[in-house]
Design an enzyme around this catalytic site. Structure first.
Site: not given
Length: 464
Positions: A296-297
């Site tokens: 995930d970012a």
């Protein structure tokens, strides 16, 4: 930053490594042990060399104008920018004064540096000896010195650190680290062993300080756009950290862990997208870079990339078959048991980008499994270590939330009142370790980052 090639022959004639040049500025790599401007030694200086080049390149009858807007210590190499007009010089000088010009250094220090820190001291310069030292704030002439650093790697009793300056004081980096028992490798002024070795000639490598100005970011004086110039150290002691040094131009999104002809491993920073930011930045350094798994970012930590078709196919198969060991660290709400194992079934709402726990017999449900152990308990949080058995979208965030101890800072699945209490705005989740099987080299890639529990009485310093 790509070189301008128009004057390549002249660059070589004058011994210049030019990083960029236009009508207003010239950025170059300063050689080690060359003074920036004339000094008492009488040795050739960088300004004189650049002026000679500009005179010939511009076919000027008199001396060419060159504006000196910042400096580097004589033994230090790296990126520097100079003005070619008085207007550009005035504007660049202002940018260095107001700190909108950003300087990043890498250094090798002797000893074990902590993972990351902000150093704040008051320094006094002794003009007679041209040395600086730490002092109390009230000491006459004392000036505040601040820097931030992150440790990229450790080996053989040495630490490679990435440094961002908040101030620019004489010998600041060298003094601040040496005052903490971490003198720079080869620093003949502030490292007694290096000074003695240089005098005796016993160790030639210690005669050269391991400090390099690798990135310089400045607003262009006429265009206004921000430009970053890179210069990488090489040879000697730097070779011990070749993968980390080579990856420095991607400092905004990651730091290097390992690189060979097949694989690149990096430590991703929060906010960076794997397939966007990392592939783009690493591609500018290494060329062909292929994403083979995701984070995930807002999740930090270890990511690996393939550099060719064969390795891409191998790694994608190993990730799909769950044959790559994945260990995460997370700060979670509450007090989970000392250890445990979670097995659930989940369904992804692709349109809403949301994953929910569902009964096992739900059509399309995917099995999720992980085991965990609690490392540290806080007042109302805990730090846990997680071994993933499967690799599903948002898996850790969904499973821990369903079990009653959501990841701190997770606004989608987490405890919003607790997030607000500690003012934590992103999920406290770190991919700490990836273990590749023997068929992929048997490498173990481990993040240098660490998660910490938030303070009960928040003063803002725990905000991430």
């Amino acid at each position: 930053m790509e070189y301008k090639r128009e004057n390549t022959a002249l660059y070589e004639k004058y011994g210049l490594t030019v990083l960029y040049e236009d009508n207003h500025i010239i950025a170059v790599e300063k050689p080690v042990n060359m003074p920036v401007q004339k000094d008492a030694s009488g040795d050739e200086d960088l300004c004189t060399r650049i002026r000679a080049y500009l005179k010939e390149a511009g076919n000027k009858p008199g001396e060419a104008y060159l504006g000196l807007v910042h400096r580097l210590d004589r033994p230090v190499g790296g990126a520097m920018v100079f003005a070619k007009t008085s207007k550009a010089a005035a504007r660049l000088t202002d940018r260095f004064k107001d700190h909108s010009a950003k300087k990043r250094y890498c250094a090798i220090v002797c000893g074990t540096a902590e993972n990351a820190a902000r150093l704040e001291d008051w320094l006094v310069k002794d003009e007679r000896t041209n040395t600086s030292y730490t002092a109390r704030p009230e000491t006459p002439g004392a000036k505040k010195a601040v820097l931030r650093f992150e440790t990229l790697a450790r080996a053989d009793g040495l630490s490679l650190v990435d440094i961002a300056l908040e101030t620019g004081r004489p010998h600041q980096i060298r003094v601040q680290f040496s005052s903490r028992g971490l003198p720079l490798y080869g620093d003949q002024r502030y490292h007694p062993e290096a000074k003695a070795a240089a005098k005796s000639g016993a160790n030639v490598h210690r005669a050269q300080i391991a400090l390099w100005a690798y990135a310089l970011t400045v607003p262009h004086p006429t265009l206004g756009e921000e430009m970053t110039f890179f210069s990488m150290p090489r040879g000697a002691v730097w070779n011990r950290f070749s993968a980390q040094v080579r990856t420095l131009p991607a400092f905004r999104v990651c730091t290097g862990l390992y690189a060979d002809e097949d694989i690149i491993a990096v430590d991703k920073k929060a906010g960076a997208e794997v397939e966007g930011d990392l592939v783009t930045e690493l591609g500018s350094v290494y060329g062909d870079v292929r994403a083979v798994h995701r984070l995930d970012a807002n999740t930090e930590g270890t990511v690996v990339f393939a550099r060719n078709d064969r390795t891409q196919q191998l790694l994608e198969r190993l990730f799909h078959d769950h044959k790559i060991g994945k260990t995460y660290h997370a700060v979670v709400a509450g007090h989970p048991p000392k250890e445990g194992r979670l097995v659930d079934y989940a369904q992804k709402d692709a349109e809403g980008a949301f994953v929910r726990i569902v009964p096992k017999d739900t059509p399309g449900a995917l099995r999720m499994a992980l085991s965990y152990r609690t490392l540290v308990y806080g007042n109302d949080t805990a730090l846990i270590e997680i071994d993933l058995e499967t690799g599903r979208t948002h898996q850790i965030r969904v499973q821990t939330a369903h079990a009653g101890f959501p990841v701190l800072g997770d606004d989608k699945y987490g405890d919003r009142p607790l997030n607000k209490k500690y003012r934590v705005r992103r999920q406290q989740l770190l991919c700490k370790r990836l273990v590749l099987p023997k068929e992929a080299g048997g490498h173990v890639f481990e993040s240098q980052k660490e998660l910490t529990l938030p303070r009960e009485k928040n003063d803002g310093r725990n905000e991430r």
